[in-house]
Design a protein around this motif. Structure first.
Motif, PDB file in Angstrom:
ATOM      1  N   THR A   1      29.193 119.975  36.661  1.00  0.00           N
ATOM      2  CA  THR A   1      28.739 119.015  35.648  1.00  0.00           C
ATOM      3  C   THR A   1      29.018 117.603  36.150  1.00  0.00           C
ATOM      4  N   LEU A   2      28.013 116.760  36.072  1.00  0.00           N
ATOM      5  CA  LEU A   2      28.128 115.357  36.495  1.00  0.00           C
ATOM      6  C   LEU A   2      28.043 114.467  35.266  1.00  0.00           C
ATOM      7  N   SER A   3      28.973 113.552  35.134  1.00  0.00           N
ATOM      8  CA  SER A   3      29.002 112.665  33.954  1.00  0.00           C
ATOM      9  C   SER A   3      29.354 111.237  34.382  1.00  0.00           C
ATOM     10  N   ASN A   4      28.542 110.687  35.256  1.00  0.00           N
ATOM     11  CA  ASN A   4      28.826 109.360  35.794  1.00  0.00           C
ATOM     12  C   ASN A   4      28.035 108.243  35.126  1.00  0.00           C
ATOM     13  N   HIS A   5      27.076 108.587  34.273  1.00  0.00           N
ATOM     14  CA  HIS A   5      26.259 107.574  33.606  1.00  0.00           C
ATOM     15  C   HIS A   5      26.904 107.155  32.288  1.00  0.00           C
ATOM     16  N   GLN A   6      26.658 105.920  31.902  1.00  0.00           N
ATOM     17  CA  GLN A   6      27.214 105.394  30.665  1.00  0.00           C
ATOM     18  C   GLN A   6      26.302 105.644  29.469  1.00  0.00           C
ATOM     19  N   LYS A   7      25.011 105.879  29.741  1.00  0.00           N
ATOM     20  CA  LYS A   7      24.066 106.168  28.669  1.00  0.00           C
ATOM     21  C   LYS A   7      23.251 107.403  29.051  1.00  0.00           C
ATOM     22  N   ALA A   8      22.315 107.763  28.191  1.00  0.00           N
ATOM     23  CA  ALA A   8      21.575 109.008  28.361  1.00  0.00           C
ATOM     24  C   ALA A   8      20.783 109.018  29.659  1.00  0.00           C
ATOM     25  N   VAL A   9      20.768 110.173  30.318  1.00  0.00           N
ATOM     26  CA  VAL A   9      19.983 110.393  31.530  1.00  0.00           C
ATOM     27  C   VAL A   9      18.558 110.721  31.117  1.00  0.00           C
ATOM     28  N   THR A  10      17.575 110.015  31.681  1.00  0.00           N
ATOM     29  CA  THR A  10      16.180 110.174  31.273  1.00  0.00           C
ATOM     30  C   THR A  10      15.320 110.922  32.287  1.00  0.00           C
ATOM     31  N   CYS A  11      15.720 110.956  33.568  1.00  0.00           N
ATOM     32  CA  CYS A  11      14.868 111.575  34.578  1.00  0.00           C
ATOM     33  C   CYS A  11      15.708 112.009  35.769  1.00  0.00           C
TER      34      CYS A  11
END
Length: 285
Positions: free
Chosen positions: A21-31
């Motif tokens: 599981t990768l969780s490096n973004h601060q907001k929703a992943v879109t693509c």
């Protein structure tokens, strides 16, 4: 798969078991998008946090982050493995296209090709990178607009050096520039500061400009205020310099002539109004 800020890696050959599981973004992943290089596959993920992150799937770690001016809604990558081109669609309707440059610079030395490491950030080679690149026939060259260089008086005004700003404007020898600088100093309450602490040689060009242009109706208002400030600051010491004394006398004559002309103009206007009124009275009903 992507959901919210999480990216999950699944192994479909093992009944869909979760690999990481990768969780490096601060907001929703879109693509999401995969590179075409089978030797070192990379996963690209775009997000509403205005970034595209590149993941190494062998380590499930971020190797690079690209920032954009708007939330990322879609992305795609070309089939060129050596120098891939990335296209990113953003929420504001713009599309950003980035092409990967070579990771090394090849130079000829001693008949052999020597590969140099990437330039260190802040070094001379770092800031000169790409300067020798020559566009190909199919490349689209976009010429950037160079920022206009500030004039010396603008630089001094920004530094609050009002005395130097007025001197720099006087050296331009252009009435519009001088009046513009005087207006700017008046708005900043800096005209008195610009005129204070001057010797007779420093005051001479300012006073000469006032005497020469005070009769111009476009310049009368700011120059009258300038003349009043000069008399307030240096009225008690004018007699100590013959050149300043001569200019003050010329200023007196110029102002007196303007007042005389204004008095004549007022009399002419009054006579014209009187003639107009008499003409209306003589018209039969």
């Amino acid at each position: 798969t992507a959901g919210d800020r999480m990216i999950k890696i699944w192994d479909l050959t093992k009944a869909g078991s979760l690999l990481g599981t990768l969780s490096n973004h601060q907001k929703a992943v879109t693509c999401l998008c995969m590179t075409k290089d089978k030797r070192a596959p990379r996963l690209l993920a775009g997000s509403l946090d205005q970034s595209v992150k590149v993941y190494d799937l062998s380590r499930f770690a971020v190797t690079h982050t690209m920032r954009f001016s708007s939330p990322v809604m879609s992305l795609g990558i070309s089939h060129d493995v050596e120098h891939p081109t990335l296209a990113v669609g953003m929420l504001d309707g713009h599309t950003a296209i980035r092409k990967r440059s070579p990771t090394s610079i090849e130079e000829k030395g001693g008949g052999l090709l020597t590969k140099l490491p990437p330039p260190r950030a802040g070094s001379k080679r770092y800031f000169k990178r790409g300067m020798d690149y020559k566009p190909r026939a199919r490349d689209v060259v976009v010429k950037g607009k160079r920022r206009k260089k500030l004039r010396p008086y603008d630089v001094f005004i920004r530094k609050f050096q009002y005395n130097n700003a007025l001197d720099a404007a006087m050296k331009e020898a252009h009435p519009v520039i001088v009046i513009s600088v005087i207006d700017e100093l008046m708005q900043r309450n800096g005209l008195k500061i610009a005129l204070s602490g001057r010797t007779d040689k420093d005051l001479l060009p300012v006073l000469a400009f006032v005497v020469k242009h005070i009769a111009n109706p476009h310049y009368t208002r700011p120059l009258l205020q300038t003349a009043n400030l000069i008399l307030d600051l240096y009225g008690s010491v004018c007699r100590q310099s013959s050149m300043i004394d001569d200019l003050v006398m010329k200023l007196k004559v110029a102002v007196k002539n303007e007042l005389t002309m204004l008095d004549h103009m007022q009399k002419i206007v009054a006579n014209v109004r009187l003639l107009g009124a008499n003409g209306l009275d003589s018209v039969p009903a």
